[in-house]
Structure formats: C-alpha cells, structure tokens
Design a protein around this motif. Structure first.
Motif, short mmCIF file in Angstrom:
data_model
loop_
_atom_site.label_atom_id
_atom_site.label_comp_id
_atom_site.label_asym_id
_atom_site.label_seq_id
_atom_site.Cartn_x
_atom_site.Cartn_y
_atom_site.Cartn_z
N LEU A 235 0.93 -1.10 0.02
CA LEU A 235 -0.15 0.05 -0.12
C LEU A 235 0.96 1.21 0.04
CD1 LEU A 235 -2.85 -0.88 2.54
CD2 LEU A 235 -3.06 -0.76 0.11
N VAL A 236 2.18 1.36 0.59
CA VAL A 236 2.88 2.58 0.76
C VAL A 236 3.55 2.79 -0.67
CG1 VAL A 236 5.07 3.30 1.55
CG2 VAL A 236 3.54 1.93 3.07
N LEU B 241 -1.29 4.65 9.03
CA LEU B 241 -0.70 5.55 8.78
C LEU B 241 0.28 5.84 7.77
CD1 LEU B 241 -0.28 8.90 9.91
CD2 LEU B 241 1.23 7.79 11.83
N GLY B 242 1.14 4.55 7.49
CA GLY B 242 2.14 4.58 6.35
C GLY B 242 1.73 5.13 4.94
N PRO B 243 0.61 4.36 4.44
CA PRO B 243 0.22 4.76 3.05
C PRO B 243 -0.36 6.60 3.20
CG PRO B 243 -0.49 2.48 3.85
CD PRO B 243 0.02 3.17 4.98
N VAL B 244 -0.95 6.58 4.27
CA VAL B 244 -1.48 7.91 4.31
C VAL B 244 -0.29 8.92 4.05
CG1 VAL B 244 -2.71 9.66 5.59
CG2 VAL B 244 -3.52 7.49 5.63
N THR C 175 7.81 6.76 -0.23
CA THR C 175 7.87 5.26 0.12
C THR C 175 8.54 5.02 1.11
OG1 THR C 175 7.60 4.70 -2.15
CG2 THR C 175 8.17 3.32 -0.81
N ILE C 176 9.91 5.72 1.31
CA ILE C 176 10.71 5.45 2.57
C ILE C 176 10.12 6.05 3.87
CG2 ILE C 176 12.82 6.27 3.59
CD1 ILE C 176 14.12 6.01 0.81
#
Length: 288
Positions: free
Chosen positions: A205-206, A237-240, A279-280
C-alpha cells in the motif's frame, strides 16, 4: 448522514481557518525581515552539510507549493548556488511549511508532525546531495529567468497583510476543498471499506500510495484533513503519509515546468526521488 457531513465540515473549516490565517501572517512578517542576499551567502557556505541545512531553513520560511518553487530554483541556479543545495531546496520547499506543520500538529498530533519534519528534512538533504554526486548537474538546460527578483524592504505590516490576503485567495479554497472531502469521507464512506481495502499492514500500500500521489496535485493543506479522516476510518498511517508527501512533493504541472529547465534524465530522477522519499517515509511511519 448529511447532518454529520455538514457539522464535520464546519468544525474542520473553522479550525483550519484560524490556524491558516494566523500562521500565514506570521510567515509573511518573517519573510519581510529576512534579507534574501544573506540567504544566498548562507547557501554558498563552504561546508556542504551546513549549506544543506540552510537550504532546508530557506525552504521552511518560503512556503511555496511545488509549482511556485520553480522560479526560486532557477534564481538560485543563476546565482551559482551549488546544484545539490538547490535540489535540497526543491525537495524540501513544498513539503516543509510552517502553516502545514501547525495544521498537521493540530489534526494528527505533534509526534506525527515531528517525525514527518525530521524524515522529510533528512531525505531532502540525502537525495539532493546524491543527485549532485551522481553528476545530474549536467542535465540542466540553459534557462533565463526574466522579471523575477526577490527583494527585501524591511518590516511592513500593510504589505504582510496584503501578502496574507493574496495567499489566502490562492491557497485557502484548496484548504476548504480538503475539509469538504474529509467531511464526506467521515460521513459517507463506510469504515469497513477503508479497513478492508486500505487498512492493515499490507506493505504494498505504501509504494502504491506514493505513485498515486504524483498525478493528483493535491496541496498539503487539502490532504491533511483528508488524511485525518482516512486514519479515523482505519487506513494505516504509512500509506497516508506516503500519499501526502508524494502529492505535495511533485505534480504533473510541476513536472511540466521542470521539463523547461531540466533534461529528461533529471526530470525522471526527480520523479523517482519523490516516489522514493514518499515510500521510505511511509515505511518509517509503519516501523515507528
């Protein structure tokens, strides 16, 4: 449902309006007393790391969107500021904005805002300096910039008010659009949809969110209220954050503008760099 959407929109809009007006006015005052010619000298320091940190500071006090950053980039290049330092400014300027960070703190919490600031700062410096080390300075086109010269005339409250109103006219509508979209997500999108398709810890998803953000051209002021509602609905939270950073760091209009001053290899490197940064950052938010 409509009552909940309207009440949610009013609450978000009022909160963002107060923060936006106050911080924008404060930033305008700061910009009026910071001498531009001294900023150029600081960016040309012999110490590369120190110059890069000054580039991040310069990006912070010049809250441009991705497209309006381009004239400043050309100005700095013409004034012989090192290529890597200019690239640091290019990456940092759209994503580091005191107004946005204040809104992010209010809506997503100070820990998220702090991690976001540190991550985007470090990655902007690393990527910007890496592009210089890899020889991408040769991918610049010879471009003349006409009728653009930042000036400093000292503290002027009337000018600060005028600049604040001008910025509000151009940016504030996007902020309200974001509040409206966030309210609709809050009131109309089922939690089960968010959690089923966008939630969880699916690593893919990221990068998908980072790639999707490039063509969206959504301002950070628009994305933050949307992000708040997505997180509240169960999106990780990561993909957001990956979506937020990529949509602010690059856009199709900006890529078109960069094509006028960068050769194709550098334009491609810029887009790949923004996706990589997003992405990172997204993965770091997963880990932290």
């Amino acid at each position: 449902m409509w009552r909940e959407i309207i009440s949610s929109f009013l609450y978000i809009a009022i909160e963002l309006t107060v923060l936006f007006v106050l911080i924008t006015f404060l930033v305008s005052i700061i910009q009026s007393v910071v001498p531009f010619h001294k900023m150029e000298k600081w960016l040309n320091k012999g110490n590369t790391l120190l110059s890069a940190l000054f580039a991040v500071l310069f990006a912070f006090i010049t809250p441009f969107c991705s497209c309006s950053t381009i004239p400043m980039v050309v100005t700095l290049l013409r004034k012989k500021v090192p290529f890597g330092i200019v690239m640091v400014f290019l990456f940092a300027s759209p994503v580091l904005d005191p107004t946005i960070l204040t809104i992010m703190t209010a809506m997503l919490g100070w820990k998220v805002a702090l991690i976001y600031t540190l991550t985007t700062t470090v990655l902007s410096i690393l990527i910007g300096l890496s592009l210089e080390k890899l020889g991408f300075e040769k991918q610049l086109k010879n471009v003349l910039l006409k009728n653009y010269q930042p000036e400093n005339k000292g503290l002027n409250l009337k000018q600060s008010v005028a600049e604040t109103l001008t910025l509000i006219k151009t940016v504030y509508p996007f902020l309200l659009i974001g509040a409206a979209i966030g309210a609709i997500i809050h009131g109309a999108v089922p939690t089960s949809f968010i959690t089923q398709y966008l939630g969880g810890d699916n690593w893919w998803l990221v990068p998908v969110a980072a790639i999707i953000g490039i063509p969206l051209y959504i301002r950070l002021s628009t994305m933050i209220p949307i992000s708040q509602m997505m997180i509240a609905k169960g999106m990780a939270l990561g993909p957001v954050m990956a979506l937020l950073i990529s949509s602010a760091g690059a856009s199709l209009p900006e890529v078109a503008l960069l094509n006028s001053i960068f050769k194709k290899k550098l334009v491609a490197a810029f887009v790949i760099s923004v996706i990589s940064m997003s992405t990172i950052s997204g993965f770091l938010f997963y880990l932290i």
